[in-house]
Design a protein around this motif. Sequence first.
Motif, PDB file in Angstrom:
ATOM      1  N   SER A 141      19.539 -29.289 -33.180  1.00 25.26           N
ATOM      2  CA  SER A 141      18.014 -30.475 -33.844  1.00 25.26           C
ATOM      3  C   SER A 141      17.550 -31.454 -32.734  1.00 25.26           C
ATOM      4  CB  SER A 141      19.245 -31.386 -34.043  1.00 25.26           C
ATOM      5  OG  SER A 141      19.450 -30.607 -35.844  1.00 25.26           O
ATOM      6  N   ALA A 142      18.662 -31.530 -31.327  1.00 31.85           N
ATOM      7  CA  ALA A 142      17.743 -32.430 -30.287  1.00 31.85           C
ATOM      8  C   ALA A 142      16.997 -31.193 -29.630  1.00 31.85           C
ATOM      9  CB  ALA A 142      19.275 -32.301 -29.085  1.00 31.85           C
ATOM     10  N   ALA A 143      16.867 -29.998 -30.134  1.00 32.22           N
ATOM     11  CA  ALA A 143      15.949 -29.192 -29.192  1.00 32.22           C
ATOM     12  C   ALA A 143      14.401 -28.814 -30.420  1.00 32.22           C
ATOM     13  CB  ALA A 143      16.596 -27.953 -29.353  1.00 32.22           C
ATOM     14  N   CYS A 144      14.892 -28.700 -31.789  1.00 26.38           N
ATOM     15  CA  CYS A 144      13.759 -28.390 -32.431  1.00 26.38           C
ATOM     16  C   CYS A 144      12.580 -29.904 -31.949  1.00 26.38           C
ATOM     17  CB  CYS A 144      14.084 -29.148 -33.508  1.00 26.38           C
ATOM     18  SG  CYS A 144      12.796 -28.786 -35.022  1.00 26.38           S
ATOM     19  N   LEU A 190      18.049 -32.587 -40.244  1.00 28.15           N
ATOM     20  CA  LEU A 190      18.057 -31.874 -39.305  1.00 28.15           C
ATOM     21  C   LEU A 190      18.974 -30.290 -39.376  1.00 28.15           C
ATOM     22  CD1 LEU A 190      18.747 -35.107 -37.265  1.00 28.15           C
ATOM     23  CD2 LEU A 190      16.245 -34.083 -37.354  1.00 28.15           C
ATOM     24  N   GLN A 210      28.639 -27.855 -34.885  1.00 30.50           N
ATOM     25  CA  GLN A 210      28.003 -29.184 -34.949  1.00 30.50           C
ATOM     26  C   GLN A 210      27.997 -30.027 -34.020  1.00 30.50           C
ATOM     27  OE1 GLN A 210      26.865 -30.507 -38.683  1.00 30.50           O
ATOM     28  NE2 GLN A 210      26.556 -28.449 -38.676  1.00 30.50           N
ATOM     29  N   CYS A 211      27.200 -29.567 -33.107  1.00 31.72           N
ATOM     30  CA  CYS A 211      26.874 -29.943 -32.320  1.00 31.72           C
ATOM     31  C   CYS A 211      25.452 -30.545 -31.566  1.00 31.72           C
ATOM     32  CB  CYS A 211      27.180 -29.008 -30.523  1.00 31.72           C
ATOM     33  SG  CYS A 211      25.867 -28.128 -30.553  1.00 31.72           S
ATOM     34  N   ALA A 212      24.802 -30.156 -32.671  1.00 31.90           N
ATOM     35  CA  ALA A 212      23.729 -30.674 -32.866  1.00 31.90           C
ATOM     36  C   ALA A 212      22.812 -30.368 -31.891  1.00 31.90           C
ATOM     37  CB  ALA A 212      23.412 -32.672 -33.566  1.00 31.90           C
ATOM     38  N   LYS A 213      22.777 -29.357 -31.076  1.00 31.75           N
ATOM     39  CA  LYS A 213      22.216 -29.015 -29.755  1.00 31.75           C
ATOM     40  C   LYS A 213      20.567 -28.530 -30.221  1.00 31.75           C
ATOM     41  CE  LYS A 213      20.929 -28.479 -25.938  1.00 31.75           C
ATOM     42  NZ  LYS A 213      21.546 -28.947 -24.167  1.00 31.75           N
ATOM     43  N   VAL A 254      20.066 -36.024 -30.026  1.00 28.80           N
ATOM     44  CA  VAL A 254      20.020 -36.045 -31.641  1.00 28.80           C
ATOM     45  C   VAL A 254      21.476 -36.692 -31.492  1.00 28.80           C
ATOM     46  CG1 VAL A 254      21.051 -35.782 -33.743  1.00 28.80           C
ATOM     47  CG2 VAL A 254      19.208 -34.586 -32.562  1.00 28.80           C
ATOM     48  N   ARG A 282      25.511 -20.144 -22.939  1.00 24.65           N
ATOM     49  CA  ARG A 282      24.820 -19.490 -21.631  1.00 24.65           C
ATOM     50  C   ARG A 282      25.994 -20.738 -20.583  1.00 24.65           C
ATOM     51  NH1 ARG A 282      20.166 -23.785 -22.098  1.00 24.65           N
ATOM     52  NH2 ARG A 282      21.268 -24.126 -23.910  1.00 24.65           N
ATOM     53  N   GLY A 296      18.256 -32.263 -25.881  1.00 25.88           N
ATOM     54  CA  GLY A 296      17.442 -31.549 -26.456  1.00 25.88           C
ATOM     55  C   GLY A 296      16.607 -31.443 -25.033  1.00 25.88           C
ATOM     56  N   THR A 305      11.540 -32.077 -35.341  1.00 19.25           N
ATOM     57  CA  THR A 305      11.794 -32.718 -36.266  1.00 19.25           C
ATOM     58  C   THR A 305      11.125 -33.988 -37.069  1.00 19.25           C
ATOM     59  OG1 THR A 305      13.065 -33.944 -34.701  1.00 19.25           O
ATOM     60  CG2 THR A 305      15.098 -32.066 -35.594  1.00 19.25           C
ATOM     61  N   ARG A 332      18.994 -22.658 -27.721  1.00 17.28           N
ATOM     62  CA  ARG A 332      19.394 -23.306 -26.746  1.00 17.28           C
ATOM     63  C   ARG A 332      21.438 -23.446 -27.720  1.00 17.28           C
ATOM     64  NH1 ARG A 332      15.611 -26.801 -24.839  1.00 17.28           N
ATOM     65  NH2 ARG A 332      14.422 -25.547 -23.672  1.00 17.28           N
ATOM     66  N   CYS A 333      21.075 -22.612 -28.638  1.00 20.81           N
ATOM     67  CA  CYS A 333      22.744 -22.826 -29.650  1.00 20.81           C
ATOM     68  C   CYS A 333      24.199 -22.017 -28.104  1.00 20.81           C
ATOM     69  CB  CYS A 333      22.992 -22.473 -30.186  1.00 20.81           C
ATOM     70  SG  CYS A 333      24.177 -22.166 -31.064  1.00 20.81           S
ATOM     71  N   HIS A 374      20.292 -29.109 -38.498  1.00 22.86           N
ATOM     72  CA  HIS A 374      22.228 -29.190 -37.706  1.00 22.86           C
ATOM     73  C   HIS A 374      22.568 -29.468 -38.835  1.00 22.86           C
ATOM     74  CE1 HIS A 374      22.411 -33.280 -37.005  1.00 22.86           C
ATOM     75  NE2 HIS A 374      23.274 -33.440 -37.618  1.00 22.86           N
ATOM     76  N   GLN A 375      22.123 -30.413 -39.883  1.00 23.07           N
ATOM     77  CA  GLN A 375      22.596 -30.449 -41.252  1.00 23.07           C
ATOM     78  C   GLN A 375      21.873 -29.526 -42.371  1.00 23.07           C
ATOM     79  OE1 GLN A 375      20.071 -33.978 -41.245  1.00 23.07           O
ATOM     80  NE2 GLN A 375      21.844 -35.181 -41.366  1.00 23.07           N
ATOM     81  N   ILE A 416      30.566 -33.875 -28.268  1.00 17.59           N
ATOM     82  CA  ILE A 416      30.353 -33.179 -29.315  1.00 17.59           C
ATOM     83  C   ILE A 416      31.715 -33.518 -29.684  1.00 17.59           C
ATOM     84  CG2 ILE A 416      30.449 -30.553 -30.463  1.00 17.59           C
ATOM     85  CD1 ILE A 416      29.384 -29.918 -27.535  1.00 17.59           C
ATOM     86  N   GLN A 433      23.783 -33.665 -29.025  1.00 16.22           N
ATOM     87  CA  GLN A 433      23.454 -33.765 -28.376  1.00 16.22           C
ATOM     88  C   GLN A 433      22.061 -33.283 -27.739  1.00 16.22           C
ATOM     89  OE1 GLN A 433      25.656 -30.855 -25.662  1.00 16.22           O
ATOM     90  NE2 GLN A 433      26.917 -32.335 -25.375  1.00 16.22           N
TER      91      GLN A 433
END
Lengths: 132, 661
Positions: free
Chosen positions: A32-35, A44, A27-30, B474, B396, B460, A38, A78-79, A46-47, B430, B458
Amino acid sequence: MTASNEGSRLIDEMKAQSGQDPADCYQCAKCSAACPVTAAMDLLPHQVIRYLQMGLEEELSNSKTPWICASCFTCAARCPRDLDLARMMEGVRLTVLRKREGNKFGPADLTPEQLEKLPQQALVSGFRKYNK
Amino acid sequence: MPRTGVFLCHCGSNIAGTVNIDQTIEASRNFPGVVHVDEYRYLCSEMGQDIIKKAIEDNNLDRVVVGTCSPRMHENTFRKAAAEAGLNPYLLEVANIREHCSWVHKDMEEGTPKAIALLRAAAAKVALNEALEAPKLEVEKRALVIGGGIAGIQAALDIAEAGYPVDIVEREPSIGGRMAQLEKTFPTLDCSACILTPKMVEAAQHPNINLITYAEVEEVNGFVGQFDVKIKQKARYVDPVKCTGCGICWEKCPAKAPSEFEMGLAKRKSIYVPFAQAVPMVPVIDKETCLYFRKGRCQICEKECPPQAIDYEQQDEIIERRYGAIVVATGFDQMDPSIYGEYGYGQHPDILTGLEFERLFNASGPTGGKVVRLSDGKPPKKVVFIQCVGSRDKARGMNYCSKICCMFTAKQAILLKEKLPDAKSYVFYIDVRTAGKGYEEFQRRAAEEYDVAYLRGQVGKIFPEGDHLVVHGVDSLSGKVVDIKADMVVLSAASIARADAPELGRKIGINTDSYNFFNEAHPKLKPVETHTAGIFIAGACQTPKDIPDTVAQASAAAVKAVGLLSKEMLQGEACTAEVDEAECSGCLHCVAVCPYTAIDAKEIEERYGDGTLKRTVAEVNPALCQGCGSCSAICRSGSINQKGFSNEQILAEVDAICLQR
Ligand SMILES: Cc1cc2nc3c(=O)[nH]c(=O)nc-3n(C[C@H](O)[C@H](O)[C@H](O)COP(=O)(O)OP(=O)(O)OC[C@H]3O[C@@H](n4cnc5c(N)ncnc54)[C@H](O)[C@@H]3O)c2cc1C
Ligand code: SF4
Ligand code: SF4
């Protein structure tokens, strides 16, 4: 809303379809930040995984997010846990479709001519969605 | 015929509960060579040992078998007892009838015959045992510390204080390591230089410490107590005896290069000391950029140096020295985050790593202690910190947590607010991990008193927009997408092993883990030992850690080294391998399998007809041999035997079990 993480059919099927395990997500939400889409989602990315982790089948079946997902695979790239969320979204879509649409047609419903002429990809994709 | 005594231990009910002692005693009386049998509740106790000692003396025993727990537990206890009764300790064998027998069986029906078989095997083996002598090895009473960061400095100081000479080999022109690059230190915010410089000076002035800076370890041979080390002293082109450290040369030098110490954010001269408090305060000439070395002209430093310390003819030198113990303290690096395309590191001057940002606070740093944007020199209003860049990332980056970033980020956010009260910090994280004395309180102060916004999530992407860097991330707790118009971005890049750690490990004979950090011998009980006796590790070269943990580990490594150096003699391995030269065909398969490089080829001369014949055979160095037995297992002609475990002895055991059911 009831949450359970045992024996959810949606999750079992999604796991089988995508080969991904929501338990691997921290659940870092990377994602969602990358998508890139959204803005149009009600959950989102990650949700979606969190809901899978909690077994919130009903809520997921009613969410727009899996259908908004553009399958661009940015989340997967990115995950940090190496999860392929795009595949999981596809798993959710397939599972929801199968449940909602039922058994529409299978190989037996098609004539030999149709079976021969229709593109293989379309057939496989159709059976995956509409044949249980 | 030997005169063997067999002694059985009940181990309370541990053995006696599953092994019928009376039956076993009766059976033991009939083993070949057995003249005496006895039993006791706890053989390892003082009373138990006395029973063995007395029996050896009264019955003139020349071989002993004890049926007890694993030899890993008490072999030494019983061997010592035997020695006290005048018997060579290697004439005693342990039959493991606890771990190998009573603990794995449920009833006497199974336990008893197995115990008898194991004892019969031990009695058959012991008949063939020979008296052995463990070699005594001298200890060179000097330690080598590789790496002169805070770990190496602390270890050296502790060893020196205990009275032993220490050499510190440091690759850079000065000792100090990463701590010298830090501004203030969490969780107390004391200035790094103020607490480090006195230690650097103490190390330089300590009569027992010898600094070998601008040098690297080339080769390590030998073994615990006697490591023969070759050290390459790189040419400084400055005579350290004449140099007074006045600084005229680097002031006048016209050539510049990016400063390693400033992470490339500032320039240094071609003749330079890495930082103002360098120890030793003796510059080096960087040949790659020096005008004289490149073009044959300049020599300004030579002309200007008052004591004429410049020496362009200086050559690299090899120092050869013997050490009893080695402490490895080579520290860590920061990962280059440019592989994370979404963060744009390296493409914009206002996107920095944590270590680079740290330098901006320092009065002698690239901005003279002003926290400003490197793009336009303006103080930032909004700074975004991103955690776990390359840490906890199995796709990565590194799968582990770098452990220090949560704390140094809180520190930098606090320092920022103190310098620039108008500035606001945002931290994308995180999880916040702040276990440690005073750590949680420190991080909470950042959030509560210094107005630092913690966003769980994090980032994006980061893209420039006008004067700003838009950070698109986010906040997972609210489920909201956030865009922050930042002035600067600081990436907590993962702490990683030094790139040359595996190579250094190979040179000195210690191994690295899958991330290239040095491996400790046991994750809990041997945190500073390695699998090679006499070599210890300390600091961030083992895994990322902060200064308090580093210093604690360095002192621990020092105690281990001192413990070793304080021994007059070391006992070597008695059960070493032995070559029967008459049978050895010189195939040297054993050389390839020996993990301790204890076997070499040797030429021997033999009479052949009228003349002589030269041929190759294997030779074991008993000082290096650890008695693992790999060579005797691979030897095709059976001509390498391990003392105490010869092929004959092992076959006798097998026969005793298989043939006499
Ligand atoms: C941005 C940042 C901020 C930090 N802030 C804090 C803080 O506030 N408080 C805190 O407790 N900790 C802090 N730390 C952590 C701290 O830097 C480390 O705990 C500490 O530096 C570890 O010391 P070390 O001696 O093990 O390694 P290092 O400092 O890396 O020293 C290793 C030394 O070995 C030398 N070396 C390397 N390889 C060789 C070789 N092959 N041969 C010879 N010499 C070699 C190096 O040149 C170096 O001098 C911070 C770290 C970072 C990145
Ligand atoms: S990026 Fe991966 S680990 Fe992070 S929330 Fe998304 S799926 Fe989970
Ligand atoms: S080399 Fe000469 S000029 Fe340079 S610091 Fe040393 S003494 Fe001074």
